[in-house]
Design a protein around this motif. Structure first.
Motif, PDB file in Angstrom:
ATOM      1  N   SER A  34      28.121  47.000  56.896  1.00  0.00           N
ATOM      2  CA  SER A  34      28.488  48.062  55.956  1.00  0.00           C
ATOM      3  C   SER A  34      29.901  47.882  55.422  1.00  0.00           C
ATOM      4  N   GLU A  35      30.752  47.212  56.186  1.00  0.00           N
ATOM      5  CA  GLU A  35      32.134  47.014  55.762  1.00  0.00           C
ATOM      6  C   GLU A  35      32.327  45.781  54.880  1.00  0.00           C
ATOM      7  N   VAL A  36      31.445  44.795  55.007  1.00  0.00           N
ATOM      8  CA  VAL A  36      31.705  43.517  54.329  1.00  0.00           C
ATOM      9  C   VAL A  36      30.755  43.215  53.180  1.00  0.00           C
ATOM     10  N   TRP A  37      29.612  43.903  53.070  1.00  0.00           N
ATOM     11  CA  TRP A  37      28.642  43.439  52.076  1.00  0.00           C
ATOM     12  C   TRP A  37      29.158  43.570  50.643  1.00  0.00           C
ATOM     13  N   ARG A  38      30.001  44.542  50.365  1.00  0.00           N
ATOM     14  CA  ARG A  38      30.564  44.657  49.019  1.00  0.00           C
ATOM     15  C   ARG A  38      31.483  43.485  48.687  1.00  0.00           C
ATOM     16  N   LYS A  39      32.044  42.866  49.704  1.00  0.00           N
ATOM     17  CA  LYS A  39      32.933  41.725  49.475  1.00  0.00           C
ATOM     18  C   LYS A  39      32.159  40.469  49.077  1.00  0.00           C
ATOM     19  N   LEU A  40      30.825  40.525  49.148  1.00  0.00           N
ATOM     20  CA  LEU A  40      30.024  39.391  48.703  1.00  0.00           C
ATOM     21  C   LEU A  40      30.011  39.272  47.184  1.00  0.00           C
ATOM     22  N   GLY A  41      30.383  40.351  46.495  1.00  0.00           N
ATOM     23  CA  GLY A  41      30.410  40.333  45.043  1.00  0.00           C
ATOM     24  C   GLY A  41      31.800  40.075  44.508  1.00  0.00           C
ATOM     25  N   HIS A  42      31.860  39.855  43.222  1.00  0.00           N
ATOM     26  CA  HIS A  42      33.131  39.622  42.536  1.00  0.00           C
ATOM     27  C   HIS A  42      33.553  40.912  41.846  1.00  0.00           C
ATOM     28  N   THR A  43      34.622  41.529  42.322  1.00  0.00           N
ATOM     29  CA  THR A  43      35.099  42.777  41.748  1.00  0.00           C
ATOM     30  C   THR A  43      35.637  42.536  40.339  1.00  0.00           C
ATOM     31  N   MET A  44      35.196  43.367  39.411  1.00  0.00           N
ATOM     32  CA  MET A  44      35.623  43.265  38.029  1.00  0.00           C
ATOM     33  C   MET A  44      36.509  44.461  37.679  1.00  0.00           C
ATOM     34  N   SER A  45      37.265  44.338  36.595  1.00  0.00           N
ATOM     35  CA  SER A  45      38.198  45.391  36.191  1.00  0.00           C
ATOM     36  C   SER A  45      37.964  45.774  34.745  1.00  0.00           C
ATOM     37  N   ILE A  46      38.240  47.032  34.455  1.00  0.00           N
ATOM     38  CA  ILE A  46      38.196  47.529  33.092  1.00  0.00           C
ATOM     39  C   ILE A  46      39.433  48.394  32.892  1.00  0.00           C
ATOM     40  N   SER A  47      40.063  48.292  31.720  1.00  0.00           N
ATOM     41  CA  SER A  47      41.345  48.976  31.528  1.00  0.00           C
ATOM     42  C   SER A  47      41.472  49.489  30.106  1.00  0.00           C
ATOM     43  N   THR A  48      42.477  50.363  29.897  1.00  0.00           N
ATOM     44  CA  THR A  48      42.835  50.867  28.577  1.00  0.00           C
ATOM     45  C   THR A  48      44.337  50.645  28.372  1.00  0.00           C
ATOM     46  N   ASP A  49      44.753  50.646  27.108  1.00  0.00           N
ATOM     47  CA  ASP A  49      46.186  50.482  26.812  1.00  0.00           C
ATOM     48  C   ASP A  49      46.651  51.507  25.785  1.00  0.00           C
ATOM     49  N   LYS A  50      46.001  52.682  25.777  1.00  0.00           N
ATOM     50  CA  LYS A  50      46.312  53.741  24.820  1.00  0.00           C
ATOM     51  C   LYS A  50      47.172  54.835  25.423  1.00  0.00           C
ATOM     52  N   GLY A  51      47.835  54.518  26.511  1.00  0.00           N
ATOM     53  CA  GLY A  51      48.688  55.507  27.132  1.00  0.00           C
ATOM     54  C   GLY A  51      47.927  56.364  28.126  1.00  0.00           C
ATOM     55  N   VAL A  52      48.654  57.243  28.810  1.00  0.00           N
ATOM     56  CA  VAL A  52      48.048  58.116  29.811  1.00  0.00           C
ATOM     57  C   VAL A  52      48.400  59.581  29.536  1.00  0.00           C
ATOM     58  N   GLY A  53      48.959  59.837  28.377  1.00  0.00           N
ATOM     59  CA  GLY A  53      49.381  61.193  28.075  1.00  0.00           C
ATOM     60  C   GLY A  53      48.241  62.052  27.577  1.00  0.00           C
TER      61      GLY A  53
END
Length: 340
Positions: free
Chosen positions: A224-243
């Motif tokens: 249960s602790e390691v099976w998620r590490k078998l995948g490649h974590t991806m990222s999604i982001s924004t650059d329009k500020g946080v206000g």
């Protein structure tokens, strides 16, 4: 003078006729089947009953979905009654998650421990059957029955879940990762072989079952602790500020968010923890100034996409099967030298 004729059917030797096309068990295979026939018939019965129940429930669910507007199904706007079909699917998936525990404790642990405790192992190995042949047969027949039963049940569950995955929060792919596809078969074989090895070492059935339960629980925790590490974590982001008016990025459909939450993205591409400037939250102007001083330009999220599910399952199954093979090799090598 008369001639007597004989009817071949009447002169045939008495006794039951045998059909040559029917396979017959013999030798160690017959002995292993005879010893564990209760467990084998239980596996067969559970497989048949479980398959019929899942087929019936799936038919009901598909009839309900067929009566709905396709547009509402695509948009996730299904009525609340759909949850009555989701709950059995989730519950049966949870029940199948106990197969590895039962495989290790009830089938694997008594496999050799029972024979060593009762003296059957000494009797068998004193006959014409070699110790190696007995060990291989003793492992292979239950493993084949277990793999077949688990494979059928999880295949039907996968078929039941596949058309509705993602239509409800309870049907997300991560909730069914360990009970669909090839993973359950490899998982059950691993716990079965571990239980067999424990039984061979401890030579007492009850003690072996208790110890195996603890080891299988530890294996489950690690998995249960390691099976998620078998995948490649991806990222999604924004650059329009946080206000004011800026919103965090939206994850792809059926993706599971990873990490501790939303990160702040800086203009250099670095990321800051969401607790950055947390002490300035009471004052909007001070909070904004703090984030600007750290060059924050947006948010960033980590996630695992559903597209990696099958690759992760095959990778996890390969690791488990490799561990199972190592345990089997240990059982055979130890059994050939120190079984009795």
């Amino acid at each position: 003078m008369s001639t007597l004729t004989r009817d071949p059917a009447r002169t045939a030797p008495a006794g039951p006729t045998r059909n040559n096309w029917i396979p017959r068990l013999g030798g160690p295979v017959w002995l292993v089947w005879r010893q564990h026939r209760a467990a084998f018939w239980t596996l067969i019965a559970v497989t048949l009953i479980g398959t019929l129940v899942m087929l019936w429930l799936r038919g009901q669910m598909m009839d309900f979905l067929a009566a709905q507007d396709p547009a509402s199904r695509r948009s996730g706007g299904l009525p609340p009654e759909f949850e009555t079909y989701v709950n059995p699917l989730f519950s049966i998936g949870s029940y199948l998650g106990y197969i590895p525990v039962l495989a290790g404790v009830l089938l694997g642990a008594p496999l050799f421990a029972g024979d060593l405790e009762s003296g059957t192992a000494k009797l068998v190995t004193s006959q014409s059957v070699s110790r190696l042949r007995w060990l291989i047969t003793k492992l292979a027949l239950p493993a084949a029955m277990l793999a077949l039963s688990t494979g059928v049940l999880t295949a039907v569950l996968t078929w039941w879940w596949d058309p509705v995955k993602g239509l409800s929060s309870g049907l997300i792919w991560t909730a069914f990762f360990s009970v669909t596809g090839v993973t359950p078969v490899a998982y059950a074989l691993l716990t079965f072989t571990v239980g067999a090895a424990v039984g061979m070492l401890l030579r007492r059935t009850l003690v072996s079952m208790v110890v195996t339960l603890g080891i299988v629980g530890a294996i489950g925790f690690v998995w249960s602790e390691v099976w998620r590490k078998l995948g490649h974590t991806m990222s999604i982001s924004t650059d329009k500020g946080v206000g004011h008016g800026a919103v965090p990025p939206e994850l792809p459909a059926q993706a599971e968010q990873q990490g501790q939450g939303t990160y702040f993205l800086t203009d250099s591409g670095g990321r800051l923890d969401w607790t950055t400037c947390l002490d300035k939250m009471d004052n909007d102007r001070a909070h904004t100034a703090c984030l600007e001083s750290k060059h924050v330009v947006g948010w960033s999220l980590d996630y695992l996409p559903v597209s990696q599910m099958h690759t992760m399952q095959w990778l996890g199954a390969g690791i488990m099967l490799a561990l199972s093979a190592a345990v089997v090799a240990f059982v055979i090598l130890w059994g050939r030298k120190r079984l009795l």
